[in-house]
Design a protein around this motif. Sequence first.
Motif, mmCIF file in Angstrom:
data_model
loop_
_atom_site.group_PDB
_atom_site.id
_atom_site.type_symbol
_atom_site.label_atom_id
_atom_site.label_comp_id
_atom_site.label_asym_id
_atom_site.label_seq_id
_atom_site.Cartn_x
_atom_site.Cartn_y
_atom_site.Cartn_z
ATOM 1 N N VAL A 356 -4.581 2.231 -6.672
ATOM 2 C CA VAL A 356 -5.872 1.379 -6.971
ATOM 3 C C VAL A 356 -5.616 0.174 -7.692
ATOM 4 N N GLN A 357 -4.802 0.270 -8.907
ATOM 5 C CA GLN A 357 -4.372 -0.998 -9.566
ATOM 6 C C GLN A 357 -3.402 -1.940 -8.695
ATOM 7 N N GLY A 358 -2.411 -1.323 -8.138
ATOM 8 C CA GLY A 358 -1.606 -2.206 -7.436
ATOM 9 C C GLY A 358 -2.248 -2.960 -6.251
ATOM 10 N N MET A 359 -3.228 -2.294 -5.578
ATOM 11 C CA MET A 359 -3.882 -3.072 -4.446
ATOM 12 C C MET A 359 -4.957 -4.029 -4.875
ATOM 13 N N ASP A 360 -5.720 -3.766 -6.289
ATOM 14 C CA ASP A 360 -6.578 -4.906 -7.000
ATOM 15 C C ASP A 360 -5.628 -5.849 -7.251
ATOM 16 N N PHE A 361 -4.485 -5.616 -7.987
ATOM 17 C CA PHE A 361 -3.521 -6.819 -8.648
ATOM 18 C C PHE A 361 -3.189 -7.736 -7.413
ATOM 19 N N TRP A 362 -2.924 -6.933 -6.239
ATOM 20 C CA TRP A 362 -2.151 -7.681 -5.180
ATOM 21 C C TRP A 362 -3.181 -8.511 -4.334
ATOM 22 N N ARG A 363 -4.303 -8.247 -4.444
ATOM 23 C CA ARG A 363 -5.413 -8.781 -3.865
ATOM 24 C C ARG A 363 -6.019 -10.036 -4.914
ATOM 25 N N ASP A 364 -6.147 -9.881 -6.034
ATOM 26 C CA ASP A 364 -6.299 -10.848 -7.067
ATOM 27 C C ASP A 364 -5.238 -12.031 -6.843
ATOM 28 N N LEU A 365 -3.998 -11.861 -6.911
ATOM 29 C CA LEU A 365 -3.149 -12.623 -6.651
ATOM 30 C C LEU A 365 -3.238 -13.576 -5.412
ATOM 31 N N LEU A 366 -3.526 -12.751 -4.311
ATOM 32 C CA LEU A 366 -3.932 -13.440 -3.008
ATOM 33 C C LEU A 366 -4.736 -14.381 -3.037
ATOM 34 N N ALA A 367 -5.789 -14.056 -3.693
ATOM 35 C CA ALA A 367 -7.130 -14.925 -3.810
ATOM 36 C C ALA A 367 -6.903 -15.948 -4.721
ATOM 37 N N ARG A 368 -5.884 -16.093 -5.592
ATOM 38 C CA ARG A 368 -5.571 -17.165 -6.143
ATOM 39 C C ARG A 368 -4.389 -17.869 -5.711
ATOM 40 N N LEU A 374 3.384 -5.669 -1.687
ATOM 41 C CA LEU A 374 2.857 -4.520 -2.201
ATOM 42 C C LEU A 374 3.687 -3.382 -1.450
ATOM 43 N N LEU A 375 4.299 -2.690 -2.334
ATOM 44 C CA LEU A 375 5.280 -1.430 -1.823
ATOM 45 C C LEU A 375 4.542 -0.117 -2.387
ATOM 46 N N ILE A 376 4.634 0.667 -1.595
ATOM 47 C CA ILE A 376 3.905 1.979 -2.005
ATOM 48 C C ILE A 376 4.797 3.290 -1.284
ATOM 49 N N PRO A 377 4.418 4.534 -1.954
ATOM 50 C CA PRO A 377 4.985 5.789 -1.357
ATOM 51 C C PRO A 377 4.945 5.797 0.129
ATOM 52 N N PRO A 378 5.698 6.390 0.825
ATOM 53 C CA PRO A 378 7.202 6.663 0.649
ATOM 54 C C PRO A 378 8.283 5.952 0.575
ATOM 55 N N ALA A 379 7.826 4.581 0.668
ATOM 56 C CA ALA A 379 8.896 3.578 0.829
ATOM 57 C C ALA A 379 9.243 3.085 -0.503
ATOM 58 N N THR A 380 9.218 3.637 -1.539
ATOM 59 C CA THR A 380 9.522 3.523 -2.733
ATOM 60 C C THR A 380 10.200 4.684 -3.603
ATOM 61 N N PRO A 381 11.118 4.630 -4.395
ATOM 62 C CA PRO A 381 11.730 5.590 -5.124
ATOM 63 C C PRO A 381 10.683 6.037 -6.330
ATOM 64 N N ALA A 382 10.813 7.687 -6.191
ATOM 65 C CA ALA A 382 10.089 8.195 -7.349
ATOM 66 C C ALA A 382 8.678 8.133 -7.267
ATOM 67 N N GLY A 383 8.103 7.710 -6.132
ATOM 68 C CA GLY A 383 6.534 7.665 -5.805
ATOM 69 C C GLY A 383 5.867 6.443 -6.373
ATOM 70 N N GLU A 384 6.458 5.415 -6.740
ATOM 71 C CA GLU A 384 6.002 4.273 -7.365
ATOM 72 C C GLU A 384 5.278 3.493 -6.665
ATOM 73 N N VAL A 385 4.328 2.786 -7.243
ATOM 74 C CA VAL A 385 3.565 1.510 -6.667
ATOM 75 C C VAL A 385 4.036 0.305 -6.960
ATOM 76 N N LEU A 386 4.608 -0.432 -6.386
ATOM 77 C CA LEU A 386 5.090 -1.839 -7.122
ATOM 78 C C LEU A 386 4.601 -3.134 -6.282
ATOM 79 N N LEU A 387 4.862 -4.016 -6.958
ATOM 80 C CA LEU A 387 4.558 -5.498 -6.577
ATOM 81 C C LEU A 387 5.951 -6.299 -6.576
ATOM 82 N N ARG A 388 6.537 -6.335 -5.226
ATOM 83 C CA ARG A 388 7.936 -6.976 -5.203
ATOM 84 C C ARG A 388 7.611 -8.252 -4.800
ATOM 85 N N PHE A 389 8.490 -9.148 -5.673
ATOM 86 C CA PHE A 389 8.765 -10.527 -5.515
ATOM 87 C C PHE A 389 9.928 -11.132 -5.319
#
Length: 417
Positions: A356-368, A374-389
């Motif tokens: 939820v936080q990752g998606m909201d953060f990603w959308r806020d950045l895009l709007a600005r 946005l990287l989410i499981p299972p594509a990330t280690p240890a089930g992390e939600v990440l914003l990759r830059f």
Amino acid sequence: MSDSPVQQNTRPEAAAATTQLSGILRRVGMIGDMIDRSVGNADHPLRIQIERFDGPVQAVIDGRQTTLFGTNSYLGLNFDPRCIAAAEQALRQWGTGSTASRVASGNQDGHVALERTIAKFYDRPDAIVFSTGFMANMGTICGLASDGDLILYDSHCHASIIDACRASGATFKPFKHNDPVDLDRLLKEATVPASRILVVLEGLYSVWGDVGDVKGLATVAKDHGALVFVDEAHGLGLYGDNGRGVTEAQGAEHLVDAIVGTFSKSVGVIGGYCVTMHPALKSLRFLARAYLYTASLPPAVVASARTAIEIIASEPGLRAEMWRKAERFCLGVEALGYSLCAAPGPVGSIRMRGLVQGMDFWRDLLARGIYVNLLIPPATPAGEVLLRFSVSAAHTDADIDKFLDIMREMAPRAISA
């Protein structure tokens, strides 16, 4: 930033249709419904469409002028006038495509010249060009290893490497990420001769943005007599005195038997390659099905790639500019209190506290006007939600300042428990 549940899928007819399916279609349909429920109907990464590029890191998305911090154009060469001119000339002279594989009528002068350029760049006797980076990993690993062999790979390796291990017919096992001790354990436990073991790792891992311990892992592998394969997809042009990657930067080139890379990052086009140090590996041209049975790269792509590699080899200042900006951006993000997964580098990830936080953060950045991945499981280690830059030499200081200013505004909501 809202902590409310992500917007639910408003297409009940889709879910109803899925329940009436069976077998393969039902399984695939259920995955699609799950994704829709997770991301909702607003903007999300699966629906992003770039309407126009205004340069290597500037674009228009949904009518918004957007700075791309989620592009792999680390050096901005996809818009370099010299690369564009080379592509235009090849397009006029050779047409739009090769229409055949390299072993049919698709082996043109440009392909051979590109391979010679790559081999010279790496100071290796030979290079093989593939049509994508994915196929370079697939073709090389499947060409090297087969039934009765053992592949030991870093647990953070790219999906193309995992798929190649599966397709090879060899036995394959992961070792702990960047852990020479665990690799040594698996090599000691192996029930096949070391000469039939292939150790696979990466120079720069693109999810966390951390550097691989190429020298440490390759030293362990060579102590046992195994072959070493390194994927330098994200390291090409960025690391080492000559830009050959992390393997060069760590002084480990003499320990590595095969290096694979891609043109879709720093080089700015599409395609992949493998360079080797063993004359015996020239047989890969006949063993790599991804080379044998795929149409060769279009002439314009080949010409642009060759020009870009020559620029990488001759203009180290471009690499230095990327590093200046990457360090400035990463240190700025950390100073604001965000958690990065790795030391400053050309690509990295900011940890989020959940989808939820990752998606909201990603959308806020895009709007600005800032685009990241946005990287989410299972594509990330240890089930992390990440914003990759990713940071490019083409970014201006103003681009970085804008991103940091937005991150500063969002920090109280993003970082608070």
